[in-house]
Design a protein around this motif. Structure first.
Motif, short mmCIF file in Angstrom:
data_model
loop_
_atom_site.label_atom_id
_atom_site.label_comp_id
_atom_site.label_asym_id
_atom_site.label_seq_id
_atom_site.Cartn_x
_atom_site.Cartn_y
_atom_site.Cartn_z
N THR A 1 -3.79 4.01 0.08
CA THR A 1 -4.44 2.82 -0.46
C THR A 1 -4.49 1.75 0.63
O THR A 1 -3.73 1.78 1.60
N ASP B 1 -4.24 -1.90 2.60
CA ASP B 1 -3.10 -2.83 2.64
C ASP B 1 -3.50 -4.29 2.63
O ASP B 1 -2.82 -5.14 3.18
N ASN C 1 -3.79 1.63 -6.22
CA ASN C 1 -2.45 1.30 -5.73
C ASN C 1 -1.51 1.01 -6.89
O ASN C 1 -0.35 1.45 -6.91
N SER D 1 0.84 -1.19 0.00
CA SER D 1 0.00 0.00 0.00
C SER D 1 0.88 1.24 0.00
O SER D 1 2.07 1.17 0.30
N GLN D 2 0.27 2.38 -0.35
CA GLN D 2 1.01 3.64 -0.46
C GLN D 2 0.16 4.79 0.07
O GLN D 2 -1.07 4.74 0.01
#
Length: 572
Positions: A268, A270, A281, A256-257
């Motif tokens: 985003t 996870d 993502n 995720s980011q």
């Protein structure tokens, strides 16, 4: 002039003087050097018609203090506001900082800088302390249409950090460089984008002491620029590490980011997998600062078991045999090696000199019938559980033997591993004597590998006195990459630029991807419309318009998203 057999070129071993151009173009540690071997010096003399005299006097380009005095165009009221946001000490307006943080490490940039040709620079350099600083800076810049370019380690080789429109350069590696959390249950690590590779790996290796975990871990991502690249840089350029065949490319490691964009901030989810439509993502991976700024990333991590690592090396009779054996290994479904590399005939023979393989070993190989400029070197490592590494080694050995290879033990692999992160240091030595070395890489399928290899090599070798070494080093069941390394003797920037763009033309012409793991930047940007086609490019431009409606994020041709139509390539 007659010289001793022990003649040694006048390699520089002095750290650059602070404040000089040389201190900007120098790769890596200012006090670290790796000089070409004597075998390579002899090879260059022969290839380029050089003598000891030619290697006796170094070019002293870039050793004088920086004289750049072009003023920035950002108004003082904006500079004052940015200072209020991040703190006085985290804003630099001096000319040295403006140049230093406006350049990456392309050969073309280094050639120009050494001649004190300075093109685009930012107006100010900003070192945000945290993601809140980043959000405040982006909001302010969006309101006032101030361009933002992101800089982490500066090892870009495609003009990715060049601030084409001036404005602000945000340096993420100064403060945002920590591993924030390890989830042993999920086997993930949450990291700030500016964390350098060695620091990241060191913390993971010592996770029991640093984070109280039961196991030690590894990041699994080791690009050649590992020592001077960052986790965020790996993700936003779709990087690939030398052990990618087992661990995966950077895009495979992202869970995720969190991004700050002019349109807003978001993280985003996870989950390891979801079926909730196209994945934002995935959209953000490889976005190269065009949509927003990566401020945190959650990455997969792996058990660290170096005691199980196995090394191997083989010599194949031909390139075709090496490719066929490699395809069978990658499609064998018994497991994968971590590092796996095959060198074409020219790289094999030049590489034996680079790795310092003793002549008696080379003579032994020749006596076995492996002919110079036909034979191909394969080297690699296997990682994981002990039973796994044993099985994969057994299978690889069996397949290689079936394709006529002889086993070289793990000697060459160990030699390569010791210097795998230091080879970029040689570029400065070579440029001191008017020799340029550059690399371009491309993704290929098994079906078009030979066409791309032969077509691009033919173009490179059409220039007299040009070396071309090629290897494949990132493997998949469906194909691999080709990494073209070329050396040429010239100090003419325009000649180099024209030749290098010709290599890119031929990669596209023969069906290779524009880039396999270096990203797009501004260098490949003009070719993107040819490579992806108008429909896919319009999708990317629509995303750009959504996330960055005022066009402040990395403007000026990054990924070709905001290039004027007349500057886009439409014919190769």
């Amino acid at each position: 002039m007659k010289r001793s057999k022990k003649f040694r070129p006048d390699w520089t071993e002095t750290a650059p003087v602070p404040g000089t151009i040389r201190s900007i173009v120098k790769y890596g540690d200012p006090h670290a050097y790796k000089h070409p071997s004597q075998g390579w010096v002899d090879m260059m003399k022969q290839e380029f018609g050089m003598s000891d005299d030619d290697f006796s006097v170094r070019r002293e380009e870039g050793n004088s203090p920086l004289t750049f005095d072009r003023s920035g165009s950002l108004k003082e009221k904006h500079i004052s506001r940015i200072r209020q946001i991040v703190g006085e000490e985290n804003v630099a307006t001096d000319n040295y900082s403006r140049v230093k943080y406006s350049y990456g490490k392309t050969t073309e940039e280094l050639m120009e800088l050494r001649k004190e040709i300075i093109r685009e620079t930012c107006d100010i350099v900003v070192h945000p302390r945290d993601k809140e600083d980043v959000a405040a800076v982006v909001t302010y810049c969006n309101e006032n249409r101030i361009p933002i370019t992101v800089f982490a380690a500066g090892s870009s080789v495609n003009f990715g950090v060049r601030p084409a429109k001036g404005g602000i350069t945000l340096v993420l590696s100064t403060h945002m460089n920590k591993l924030l959390e390890i989830s042993e249950a999920n086997q993930t690590a949450r990291v700030q984008p500016g964390m350098f590779g060695p620091a990241y790996e060191d913390v993971l290796n010592h996770a029991p002491e640093r984070f109280g975990t039961k196991r030690r871990y590894t990041c699994g991502h080791f690009p050649q620029s590992f020592e001077y690249s960052t986790v965020g840089g790996w993700v936003v350029t779709l990087g690939s590490g030398q052990a990618s065949t087992y661990y995966g490319d950077a895009c495979d490691l992202v869970i995720s980011q969190e991004y700050v964009t002019p349109a807003g901030t978001f993280r985003t989810l996870d989950y390891p997998a979801t079926a909730t439509g196209p994945k934002v993502n995935d959209i953000m991976k490889g976005s190269e600062g065009c949509f927003g700024i990566l401020v945190e990333v959650t990455m997969k991590i792996f058990r660290f078991m170096p005691e199980n690592r196995r090394y191997f090396g083989f010599m194949f009779p031909t390139w075709e045999k090496a490719v066929d054996a490699s395809r069978e290994i990658m499609q064998g479904e018994f497991g994968l090696p971590a590092v796996y590399r095959i060198s074409d005939p020219e790289e094999t023979d030049r590489g034996l000199k680079l790795y310092g393989i003793p002549s008696f070993v080379d003579n032994y190989i020749i006596k076995k019938g492996f002919i110079p400029m036909e034979r191909c070197l394969c080297l690699g490592t296997i990682e994981g559980d002990a039973d796994y590494t044993k099985l994969v080694m057994k299978k690889i050995r069996k397949i290689c033997k079936r394709y006529g290879a002889i086993c070289l033990t793990g000697y060459a692999s160990r030699k390569w591993e010791k210097t795998r992160f230091t080879e970029p240091y040689m570029r400065e030595d070579l440029q001191d004597f008017g020799i340029q070395i550059d690399t371009l890489e491309t993704g290929v399928t098994w079906e078009n590998l030979h066409a791309v290899h032969q077509g691009v090599r033919a173009y490179i070798k059409s220039r007299p006195g040009t070396m071309c070494m090629t290897h494949a080093s990132h493997f998949y069941a469906q194909g691999t990459n080709l990494y073209f390394i070329f050396l040429m003797k010239t100090s003419d920037v325009e000649e180099f630029r024209s030749f290098q763009r010709g290599v890119i033309d031929h990669i596209v012409r023969y069906g290779g991807s524009l880039s396999h793991h270096h990203g797009v930047g501004r260098m490949m940007g003009p070719f993107m419309d040819i490579h992806l086609g108008p429909e896919q490019m319009e999708v990317l431009r629509a995303l750009k318009k959504h996330f960055d409606p005022k066009g402040i994020m990395n403007p000026g041709g990054q990924m070709g998203l905001d290039l004027p139509v007349k500057e886009r390539k439409n014919v190769v």
